[in-house]
Design an enzyme around this catalytic site. Structure first.
Site, mmCIF file in Angstrom:
data_model
loop_
_atom_site.group_PDB
_atom_site.id
_atom_site.type_symbol
_atom_site.label_atom_id
_atom_site.label_comp_id
_atom_site.label_asym_id
_atom_site.label_seq_id
_atom_site.Cartn_x
_atom_site.Cartn_y
_atom_site.Cartn_z
ATOM 1 C CB CYS A 1 -0.816 -0.080 1.311
ATOM 2 S SG CYS A 1 -1.748 -1.619 1.491
ATOM 3 N N GLY B 1 -1.294 1.278 -4.951
ATOM 4 C CA GLY B 1 -2.473 0.841 -4.587
ATOM 5 C C GLY B 1 -3.522 1.396 -5.366
ATOM 6 C CG ASN C 1 3.530 -0.292 2.500
ATOM 7 O OD1 ASN C 1 4.428 0.194 2.295
ATOM 8 N ND2 ASN C 1 3.041 -1.346 2.167
ATOM 9 N N GLY C 2 2.515 -2.930 4.724
ATOM 10 C CA GLY C 2 3.104 -4.003 5.351
ATOM 11 C C GLY C 2 2.352 -5.072 5.833
ATOM 12 C CE1 TYR D 1 6.029 -4.519 -11.689
ATOM 13 C CE2 TYR D 1 5.174 -4.715 -9.538
ATOM 14 C CZ TYR D 1 4.949 -4.520 -11.025
ATOM 15 O OH TYR D 1 3.748 -4.465 -11.487
HETATM 16 P P1 AMP Z 1 4.412 -13.035 -14.425
HETATM 17 O O1 AMP Z 1 3.673 -12.554 -15.736
HETATM 18 O O2 AMP Z 1 3.346 -13.679 -13.590
HETATM 19 O O3 AMP Z 1 5.693 -13.920 -14.809
HETATM 20 O O4 AMP Z 1 4.714 -11.693 -14.018
HETATM 21 C C1 AMP Z 1 5.852 -10.934 -14.295
HETATM 22 C C2 AMP Z 1 5.316 -9.734 -14.548
HETATM 23 O O5 AMP Z 1 4.452 -8.707 -13.597
HETATM 24 C C3 AMP Z 1 6.554 -8.853 -14.805
HETATM 25 O O6 AMP Z 1 6.287 -7.938 -16.209
HETATM 26 C C4 AMP Z 1 6.625 -7.937 -13.566
HETATM 27 O O7 AMP Z 1 7.037 -6.508 -13.893
HETATM 28 C C5 AMP Z 1 5.102 -7.832 -13.091
HETATM 29 N N1 AMP Z 1 5.248 -7.976 -11.520
HETATM 30 C C6 AMP Z 1 6.111 -8.671 -10.766
HETATM 31 N N2 AMP Z 1 5.699 -8.833 -9.392
HETATM 32 C C7 AMP Z 1 4.331 -8.390 -9.554
HETATM 33 C C8 AMP Z 1 3.483 -7.960 -8.571
HETATM 34 N N3 AMP Z 1 3.609 -8.342 -7.110
HETATM 35 N N4 AMP Z 1 2.401 -7.401 -8.790
HETATM 36 C C9 AMP Z 1 2.026 -6.878 -10.046
HETATM 37 N N5 AMP Z 1 2.912 -7.325 -11.280
HETATM 38 C C10 AMP Z 1 3.899 -7.835 -10.797
#
Ligand code: AMP
Length: 493
Positions: free
Chosen positions: A18, A45, A119-120, A262
């Site tokens: 968050c 969020g 957040n956490g 990320y």
């Molecule tokens: P996936 O398609 O499930 O392998 O997710 C990888 C993609 O989702 C990458 O392009 C990341 O930038 C993005 N990503 C990684 N972690 C998250 C997260 N926790 N929430 C949303 N997007 C994510």
């Protein structure tokens, strides 16, 4: 904030990342700067947004589902009287549309009012909840933010603000960056491991606490510094300054490396590091560790962009003829695909979101750079897409180590069963996503780019060893779990 804390850590239920903010101004309504700050933190969020202010007599709140721009209209902001307040944006979770989870969380008690933005994720909320429920506290949600609120309210009946916060900090265990408003006093608290970010900014007429410095920039303020792990910051009500109390000292921190990889905005400074530069440095390491000569190197927009720029720069310095190219265009009106409930929808959404640019792909050998692979949906789809578009070879390079375990500390990642790297090695994954080659970054490179030792990072999702004591999981350090109950306040002076 997490719901269902105290359940099995193997649950597939939601965990959340968050954004939090708090503002204390000298004679200017806090609502508008809070609103702008939440806009700046929208990436943290998108499910709900809320603001609580205090006008010296009473609290005013507005909490709605949806994006910041939709949750508030002009009249809502006008109604939020008072020159201090806190705000929150909540991360979306699959299928969850429950307003009772939206924040800030408010509670009134005998000696005043409290509002909390969290957040956490606590790892011992269940134990504290059981104890407080046994003492007669009634809970209206199953969130751990409410547990912190009740614990703090209880401690405030017996102690002053600083001692009450200290006592609550000695009982809760896990990840928390909090902005709190006690009557009209705004405070910020960061857990002793500094897992999630929180920083202090100075405005012309006051101070601000925010998850990320980009929020301070949006208000034309100056970043003062990060809130230190284990520190309580109390903003002066007249906006003239702040007091700092280092309430808990910890030998090692456990900063979440994934914030830098990320989550955080690239233009934010977190724990003294500009996120954009960290990502470029990670990209440079990626070239050093697994660079490959191809016609073009291209990012997965937007998350891979800074990585690809660092990678291409290091490649060129090393004499490579690989050219940086934008080979995928993103439809900016498509929201997050990651949280779509079914695999089918996730696959369709990747295709809606990204489309190749034929001239930079056709007949070329391509290195495709992304920050991470979670389930593998995005990479699988993109490799196929580029090949359909005429790419001769597609080599994936990933700016983080394989994600092998879930996050319990407030990031919605995936369950262990869903994580493509949980039970497969890199070659299996390469085969599954049908790439010509696949390399991830090493953990050492991550620590190096972040200027931290491994012992000061939370690497749970890439090592399966957590800096916290989580039921059913192993830990990478000596963790002293707080003993619930039976503490007397005299002990915390
Ligand atoms: P996936 O398609 O499930 O392998 O997710 C990888 C993609 O989702 C990458 O392009 C990341 O930038 C993005 N990503 C990684 N972690 C998250 C997260 N926790 N929430 C949303 N997007 C994510």
């Amino acid at each position: 904030m997490t719901h269902g804390s105290g359940q099995s850590p193997h649950r597939s239920g939601p965990t959340e990342k968050c954004g939090v903010v708090g503002v204390a101004l000298d004679d200017r309504a806090a609502a508008r700067p809070l609103y702008y700050s939440l806009y700046a933190l929208q990436h943290r969020g998108q499910e709900s947004a809320g603001i609580v202010t205090h006008d010296g007599f009473q609290q005013h709140d507005h909490v709605e589902m949806g994006l910041v721009g939709d949750a508030f209209d002009e009249a809502d902001i006008e109604r939020l009287n008072g020159d201090s307040g806190i705000g929150h944006v909540r991360y979306p979770t699959a299928g969850s549309v429950d307003k009772s989870c939206a924040q800030p969380f408010t509670v009134s008690f005998k000696s005043g009012s409290l509002a909390l933005s969290h957040n956490g994720n606590l790892v011992n909320a269940g134990e504290i909840r059981d104890e407080l429920a046994g003492l007669g506290h009634a809970f209206t949600s199953d969130g751990d933010t409410e547990v912190i609120a009740h614990d703090l309210a209880r401690n405030l009946l017996e102690a002053d603000l600083v001692r009450a916060v200290k006592r609550t900090m000695s009982r809760i265990h896990g990840s928390y960056s909090l902005t709190i408003m006690h009557d009209e006093t705004v405070l910020g608290v960061r857990d002793p491991e500094g897992n999630r970010p929180l920083c202090i900014g100075e405005l012309d007429d006051g101070y601000v606490l925010a998850s990320e410095s980009a929020a301070i920039d949006t208000l034309d303020g100056d970043l003062v510094r990060d809130v230190q792990p284990g520190e309580l910051v109390v903003l002066h009500e007249d906006g003239s300054g702040f007091d700092s109390y280092q309430l808990v000292e910890q030998e090692n921190t456990a900063h979440c490396f994934f914030e830098h990889v990320y989550f955080a905005r690239p233009d934010s400074v977190i724990d003294d590091e500009l996120v954009y530069e960290v990502r470029r440095e990670l990209g440079r390491h990626l070239w050093d560790e697994s660079g490959i000569e191809t016609d073009v190197v291209m990012p997965v927009p937007d998350s891979g962009r800074a990585f690809a720029s660092g990678y291409a720069e290091a490649a060129q310095e090393a004499g490579s003829t690989t050219e940086f190219a934008e080979g995928l265009m993103k439809n900016r009106y498509v929201g997050r695909t990651f949280i779509m409930p079914t695999q089918d929808e996730r696959e369709r959404a990747v295709r809606l979101k990204l489309n190749p640019i034929k001239s930079t792909v056709e007949g070329k050998t391509v290195t495709l750079i992304d920050d991470s692979i979670v389930r593998g949906t995005t990479s699988t789809q993109l490799v196929a897409l580029l090949k359909d578009c005429g790419a001769e070879e597609v080599h994936m390079r990933i700016g983080a180590p394989p994600i092998v375990a879930p996050c319990y500390m407030g990031i919605d990642m995936a369950t262990r069963e869903e994580l493509i790297a949980a039970n497969q090695d890199v070659e299996d994954i390469r085969e599954a996503i049908e790439a010509d080659s696949l390399s991830y970054l090493s953990i050492d490179a991550v620590a190096d780019a972040l200027n931290r030792s491994r012992a000061d990072l939370c690497l749970g999702c890439v090592t399966g060893e957590y800096p916290y004591d989580i039921d059913g999981e192993s830990t990478d350090r000596e963790v002293e779990r707080p003993v619930i109950g039976g503490q007397d306040l005299a002990a915390d002076d």
